[in-house]
Design an enzyme around this catalytic site. Structure first.
Site, short mmCIF file in Angstrom:
data_model
loop_
_atom_site.label_atom_id
_atom_site.label_comp_id
_atom_site.label_asym_id
_atom_site.label_seq_id
_atom_site.Cartn_x
_atom_site.Cartn_y
_atom_site.Cartn_z
CG LEU A 151 -3.67 7.16 10.09
CD1 LEU A 151 -4.76 7.19 9.06
CD2 LEU A 151 -4.23 7.62 11.44
CG ASP A 152 -8.83 1.38 9.40
OD1 ASP A 152 -8.48 0.55 8.55
OD2 ASP A 152 -10.01 1.76 9.56
CG ASP A 184 -0.70 5.49 6.33
OD1 ASP A 184 -1.70 5.23 7.02
OD2 ASP A 184 -0.73 5.55 5.08
CD GLU A 239 -6.51 -3.50 8.18
OE1 GLU A 239 -6.46 -2.30 7.90
OE2 GLU A 239 -6.54 -4.39 7.29
CD GLU A 287 -1.94 -1.24 6.97
OE1 GLU A 287 -2.53 -0.52 7.79
OE2 GLU A 287 -2.33 -1.41 5.81
CD GLU A 288 1.66 1.96 7.47
OE1 GLU A 288 2.38 1.96 6.46
OE2 GLU A 288 0.41 1.92 7.42
CG ASP A 306 -4.33 -0.08 10.14
OD1 ASP A 306 -3.50 0.83 9.97
OD2 ASP A 306 -5.30 -0.26 9.37
CG ASP A 362 -1.87 -1.08 1.36
OD1 ASP A 362 -2.17 -1.67 0.31
OD2 ASP A 362 -2.32 -1.38 2.49
P1 FDP Z 1 -7.59 2.23 3.81
O1 FDP Z 1 -6.93 1.42 2.74
O2 FDP Z 1 -8.04 3.58 3.34
O3 FDP Z 1 -6.73 2.30 5.06
O4 FDP Z 1 -7.64 -0.91 6.07
C1 FDP Z 1 -7.93 -0.74 4.79
C2 FDP Z 1 -9.13 0.11 4.46
O5 FDP Z 1 -8.93 1.48 4.27
C3 FDP Z 1 -10.32 0.00 5.46
O6 FDP Z 1 -10.29 0.94 6.48
C4 FDP Z 1 -11.51 0.14 4.57
O7 FDP Z 1 -12.66 -0.54 5.06
C5 FDP Z 1 -11.06 -0.44 3.26
O8 FDP Z 1 -9.65 -0.41 3.25
C6 FDP Z 1 -11.56 0.35 2.09
O9 FDP Z 1 -11.24 -0.32 0.94
P2 FDP Z 1 -11.77 0.17 -0.51
O10 FDP Z 1 -11.03 1.45 -0.81
O11 FDP Z 1 -11.41 -0.94 -1.42
O12 FDP Z 1 -13.24 0.39 -0.39
#
Ligand code: FDP
Length: 318
Positions: free
Chosen positions: A110-111, A66, A266, A89-90, A108, A60
């Site tokens: 920064l979700d 983050d 997560e 995660e990082e 994680d 990512d």
């Molecule tokens: P993000 O990549 O923006 O950190 O953890 C991953 C996550 O967000 C979740 O918070 C979220 O539910 C999902 O990905 C969103 O994914 P999409 O962009 O594919 O909808």
């Protein structure tokens, strides 16, 4: 009404491992308070959401926040000598902190990264495991888990295996119990899924969502509403508050064969809270908490929320 310090003092009195988990949660709360301050007072929100041109272990793209959040958490945990290592995660691999520490913290930091500069709720998710079980252990072993939400309010949902407690950061700098019983209703008529992926869905997901969309005239016999914030913590908080079902299933896109979300930092903590609040969390069939992670960054399809609706979805796959 109690606050986080009194909750942690009660936990700490239960034994050395619980005391270690409580100390780790206290450090995470300090870190989250700093992260919330950064978000709230940053003049240029776009700066926090700036793409750094780097990737995390899972490929990512990293945003500035983050990396800042990861540094803040690593530094807070570094001050707690019961924390043996930090899984993030990082970071590619576990960061060793204190030899002889009794707990591992996975996070994680920064979700919801893609929502950073849109002024939409984002958060920090964490899982606390006994160090004796090693880095890769099923979520059932968690001593505590929770997540902070940086939104209109800065909040925390946390469980040490007993009830889930909802707390809010107040002006005095402490997290105070919000005073509601955290219980996910068994039944819901609200689903959360990224519908833009519809053409990539497997048959069971397409059939389930199709039946929800058919509403009162379809096989479900009632109308369904849809919400998708796109931050797991924000969609999750809503489900703890008023029920619902969240789905991030596996799909046919390259790299999505096991869904998008990560098991260790997560899905596991969210599933721990969900079960403690009377809901269910599965990969579509098997409880998330019973899965053994193959890798620190393993992905997993995630379906959680109101128990009867999670069961209903599972029946489409059988
Ligand atoms: P993000 O990549 O923006 O950190 O953890 C991953 C996550 O967000 C979740 O918070 C979220 O539910 C999902 O990905 C969103 O994914 P999409 O962009 O594919 O909808």
């Amino acid at each position: 009404m109690s606050n986080l310090s009194s909750v942690l003092a009660c936990e700490a009195a239960r034994g050395p491992l619980q005391a270690a988990a409580a100390a780790a949660v206290a450090a995470l709360a300090d870190a989250a308070t700093s992260i919330a301050g950064l978000i709230r007072h940053q003049g240029d929100a776009a700066g926090l959401g700036a793409v750094r041109g780097t990737e995390n272990a899972d490929g990512d793209t990293q945003k500035a926040l983050d990396v800042m959040a990861d540094d803040i958490i690593a530094s807070a945990l570094g001050k707690v000598d019961v924390v043996a290592s930090y899984l993030s995660e990082e970071q590619d691999a576990a960061i060793p902190l204190h030899a002889g520490g009794s707990v591992i913290v996975a996070s994680d930091p920064l979700d919801g990264s893609s929502n950073i500069d849109t002024n939409v709720s984002i958060g920090t998710i964490f899982s606390i495991l006994p160090a004796s079980g090693g880095v890769l252990q099923p979520g059932r072993n968690q001593l505590a888990a929770g997540f902070f939400v940086y939104g209109p309010q800065t909040t925390l949902l946390v469980s040490f295996g007993g009830p889930v407690i909802a707390l809010q950061l107040a002006a005095d700098g402490a997290f105070h119990d919000m005073g509601w019983q955290v219980r996910i209703s068994d039944v819901t008529s609200e689903f959360a899924i990224n519908a833009s992926n519809q053409r990539h869905w497997h048959k069971d997901v397409a059939a389930y969502i199709g039946d929800c969309l058919a509403g009162k005239d379809g096989p479900r016999g009632r109308n369904f509403n849809m919400r998708w914030v796109g931050s797991l913590v924000a969609d999750g908080w809503r489900i703890f508050r008023r029920g619902g079902i969240f789905l991030y299933p596996a799909d046919h896109r390259d790299g999505y064969g096991a869904g998008r979300l990560r098991l260790v930092y997560e899905a596991n903590p969210v599933a721990f809270l969900v079960e403690a609040a009377g809901g269910k969390a599965t990969d579509g069939a098997v409880p998330i908490l019973d899965l053994a992670p193959a890798d620190l960054h393993s992905r997993v399809p995630l379906v959680f929320g109101s128990a009867k609706e999670v069961d209903e979805f599972a029946a489409y796959g059988s």
